[in-house]
Design an enzyme around this catalytic site. Structure first.
Site, PDB file in Angstrom:
ATOM      1  N   GLU A   1      43.742  39.076  54.745  1.00 32.91           N
ATOM      2  CA  GLU A   1      42.918  38.282  53.838  1.00 32.91           C
ATOM      3  C   GLU A   1      41.436  38.613  54.018  1.00 32.91           C
ATOM      4  OE1 GLU A   1      44.818  36.755  51.780  1.00 32.91           O
ATOM      5  OE2 GLU A   1      43.319  35.622  50.620  1.00 32.91           O
TER       6      GLU A   1
ATOM      7  N   HIS B   1      43.246  44.173  49.617  1.00 31.56           N
ATOM      8  CA  HIS B   1      44.553  44.248  50.291  1.00 31.56           C
ATOM      9  C   HIS B   1      45.117  45.677  50.213  1.00 31.56           C
ATOM     10  CE1 HIS B   1      45.248  40.052  51.230  1.00 31.56           C
ATOM     11  NE2 HIS B   1      45.135  39.645  49.968  1.00 31.56           N
TER      12      HIS B   1
ATOM     13  N   HIS C   1      40.009  41.503  44.520  1.00 32.62           N
ATOM     14  CA  HIS C   1      40.666  40.890  45.677  1.00 32.62           C
ATOM     15  C   HIS C   1      41.896  41.702  46.102  1.00 32.62           C
ATOM     16  CE1 HIS C   1      41.919  37.294  48.116  1.00 32.62           C
ATOM     17  NE2 HIS C   1      43.133  37.775  47.864  1.00 32.62           N
ATOM     18  N   GLU C   2      42.764  41.987  45.154  1.00 36.31           N
ATOM     19  CA  GLU C   2      43.988  42.733  45.488  1.00 36.31           C
ATOM     20  C   GLU C   2      43.650  44.158  45.930  1.00 36.31           C
ATOM     21  OE1 GLU C   2      46.558  41.050  45.898  1.00 36.31           O
ATOM     22  OE2 GLU C   2      45.962  39.270  44.780  1.00 36.31           O
TER      23      GLU C   2
END
Lengths: 500, 500
Positions: A293, A267, A263-264
């Site tokens: 997001e 980003h 997930h990170e």
């Protein structure tokens, strides 16, 4: 001095302060010794005040006005940057300093009260602070002036430029229905996955090594970043060539580290691939909370929870934790990591039900700012909405209305971005499949480069040069449309649960 | 506003900037990703300029003058702090801004030229820069005014308040003779230690665990600090409750990490034990470079290279690296880590010959500033001095005159502090033995607490409230005296080498 030069020097100085502040926070969250925390907070406070003073100085205001007057001659990056600076400048300057200070103090108090209230699961303790936070936010909206026709739209616009309740009502409404019907079918199914093995012991070091491998495979640039351990994982832009990710290792639930890191990573690659011509300018940032997001969720779900990604990586995971996965079939594993089950805590929600959590809070926020909803009625309404949307009811305030910190910081209007990110991501995925029909094969080969190139071309490079909906339309040829997310979820869960 | 209040707020603000700058450096040296380094340098530059502006602002000058006028009413901490602030203020303010800027630019260029010159072992390349650095430093001394009667004394005073060449000539002269005669005896001895096993493979992780144990045993407070890896080890005060140490792991020479950590621990416990009534004030710092070095050398040599320390810890070292030390007797090990052998590179020098390296550079610096020594003659003089003091002669500039960066940063007058630290440390040890005759037993028990208490009582707590020689005199009852160091070295090496 030349106005453009003055502007560039001013934003370069602000960037330097921002780098220091970001590093002070990063360090605080990744291992700063505990006794030094109080002084560290003072330091962050001092530098933040200095940065605020820089960003609202009369001198800077004059530079902005000067550049606005000669707007026609500006190159596009400078022009958009001045617009961004103006937006930020006005948001701060329109508020009388005394009112601003009062608001900051209130938030700081409210956060500490919220913490205790959550621990004691006692909404009544937090209620008077929330009353004031809502009232104060309404006062701020008064200073800012309403945007897009309603008080709540003014707040939405700060996180998702141009977003309105009209748009959200429509897309959320549709999405809720389609997710709701899937949730019901899954609840009725007796074809539930086994998940026990997800909780077997998985040593931290092995999780770390595996996470590093995955980051590498997904195109994260370690010469311009690093991975560290923390309690509440985040990505941070220290400077444009130093984009850090953090993760949390739970030795009895590896998903926290592995899916958290993926997930990170989404980003981080966004920030690592911002166009070089934006360098140092205020537009060198994500287009919005929701677009940011969309990148993390694209990575986490469309890559990280996909069959083909694990065709590539499951053997390595088994190798990293033979105790946990040595005897588990890949198909079993895939069903387990994609289990859908209504739950009360947003940050622990699965891919299918996550958006429903967001919708609950969205409805309440809208009622508070555009309707006549009263703060005192929130817990009961929260619980009723959970029952309506997710079919389960919190039995305490801690696992209900008090679960998230956002309101204590007056971050009203922020939540919808989480769900918008899902919707955007599904739309990007659909558009990408037209250019990269071999998407599945790429994941299976461990070759994320073409996927990253597509995202860079269509999303990353633009930074804040385009508004979120412009990025979406240019990349996909259409506006916001929740059908792609709903279609994806239906297809995925029908297959995983053998639904009909 | 009340003057005292203004002063405290001003120094609190400067402290916050200093914390940010220290952390930006620490991070740069302990793992910041390489691509981000250029922007990081800009950030450090911006914040350093801001801090410089704060420390030399007219407003601050007025506060200082105001407080000086009401000096009698000030409490001692505030009074000494104002003196420190004034000293710093004048050092900066007496220099015309244009000259200061030119000097900073020169240093920055000189450092990069020095780097290449060292790589290519070519003094001629560095020579014109060193010429200018010396000339510019003399110009600065002109602005500051001579202190204690000579140009070089002005520089000495900046690192070691009150120190003069008269004092140094006397103590260094005596010390050189006594060390020189020991070095000769050792060279003539055929009782040389075996040292091969020092270079056996010792895995980094095991070195780290062992270093952490030692830090703990020596009273380093991990709730107010941490240990990290770096290339050139250092200790840094991030804030008064966050004092970090760094070390370097060489898998084929564990001494770098273990003795390096013990050395930095000495610096760190000094900062961790500064008196709480100094909190936030400019006097909350070490008394001088030399006193600081006395603490690190006390730890490294009087503790870390002592027999009793290893009586306590040798088994653990053998356990950490059975391959290296499993078959080595403790007595053999002690002789090996205390080997004395003249060498060319200061930072690799042993305990006995280290001070001689310092004396070489001291003589040359003194000649440059107080005499008529010419920059062009430095390499030949350097080599001759090495031959005279250490009995060996560098064959290249890289292993001679160019080995250290200090001159490129115009840090003239800094070096003597390294040798003063040794002398102070031996004097403190001698005085401590009167209060703690059981010193050896304490080390053998792994109980450093009483030793740390003694140092805190006599040195640490005072910070910069006392001048270095005041600390020395109050703690030991006498002035600077190199005999204690010479006595210690004679006793130690006579025994280790069985000399007569």
């Amino acid at each position: 001095m030349d106005l453009q030069q003055s502007y560039k020097e001013h934003v370069a100085k602000m960037r330097a302060y921002q780098e220091a502040i970001s590093l002070l926070y990063w360090d605080l969250r990744t291992g700063a010794p505990k006794k030094g925390v109080d002084l560290r907070s003072e330091t962050i406070g001092t530098l933040s005040s200095e940065l605020f003073a820089l960003s609202t100085s009369d001198e800077f205001g004059e530079v902005l006005s000067g550049l606005e007057a000669e707007k026609i001659g500006l190159d596009p990056v400078l022009k958009r940057s001045v617009e961004e600076s103006r937006k930020e400048y006005d948001l701060s300057k329109k508020i009388p300093p005394a009112a601003y200070k009062e608001f900051v103090v209130l938030q700081s108090k409210a956060e500490s009260v919220w913490e205790t209230a959550k621990e004691e699961s006692d909404f009544a303790m937090f209620e008077p602070y929330l009353e004031k936070l809502v009232a104060k936010t309404k006062e701020m909206i008064g200073y800012w002036g309403e945007k897009n026709g309603s008080a709540y739209n003014t707040l939405l616009d700060q996180y998702e430029p141009g977003m309105t309740t009209d748009v959200l009502d429509e897309v959320f409404g549709k999405l809720r229905q389609r997710i709701g019907s899937l949730v019901k079918k899954i609840a009725d199914s007796d074809n539930k996955p086994e998940t026990d093995f997800l909780y077997s012991h998985f040593p931290k070091e092995a999780q770390r090594d595996f996470s590093l491998q995955i980051l590498q495979q997904l195109g994260y640039d370690f010469d311009a970043g690093r991975l560290d351990e923390t309690v509440h994982p985040f990505m941070t832009n220290i400077n444009r060539q130093d984009i850090r990710v953090t993760t949390k290792y739970d030795e009895h639930d590896f998903r926290s580290a592995v899916f958290g890191t993926i997930h990170e990573c989404g980003h981080a690659v966004y920030e690592q691939n911002l166009g070089s011509k934006l360098a140092g300018m205020p537009v060198e940032t994500g287009a919005s909370m929701g677009i940011h997001e969309s990148q993390s969720l694209f990575f986490e779900n469309f890559i990280g929870r996909s069959e083909n990604f694990w065709n590539r990586n499951y053997a390595a995971l088994q190798h990293a934790s033979p105790q946990g996965f040595g005897d588990v079939e890949k198909s079993q594993y895939l069903r387990a990591i994609n289990e859908a089950k209504p739950s009360l805590i947003r940050i622990e929600a699965d891919e299918l039900t996550y958006a429903l959590h967001i919708m609950v809070r969205y409805e309440l926020e809208k009622g508070l700012f555009n309707g006549d909803l009263q703060v005192k009625d929130l817990p009961e309404l929260w619980n009723a909405k959970y029952e309506e949307y997710l079919g389960i009811r919190p039995s305490t305030d801690a696992e209900g209305i008090l679960q998230d910190v956002h309101w204590a910081g007056a971050s009203f209007g922020y939540f919808p971005s989480y769900a918008l990110g899902y919707i955007y991501a599904a739309q990007f995925k659909n558009a990408m499949m037209k250019d990269l029909p071999n998407f599945d094969a790429l994941l299976e080969e461990g070759n994320a480069a073409p996927i990253l190139e597509w995202l860079t071309e269509n999303v990353h490079q633009h930074g804040a040069m385009k508004k979120p909906l412009e990025i979406l339309e240019d990349a996909t040829g259409e506006g916001l449309n929740a059908d792609y997310l709903a279609d994806y979820l239906e297809k995925k869960y029908t297959s995983l649960y053998n639904l009909n």
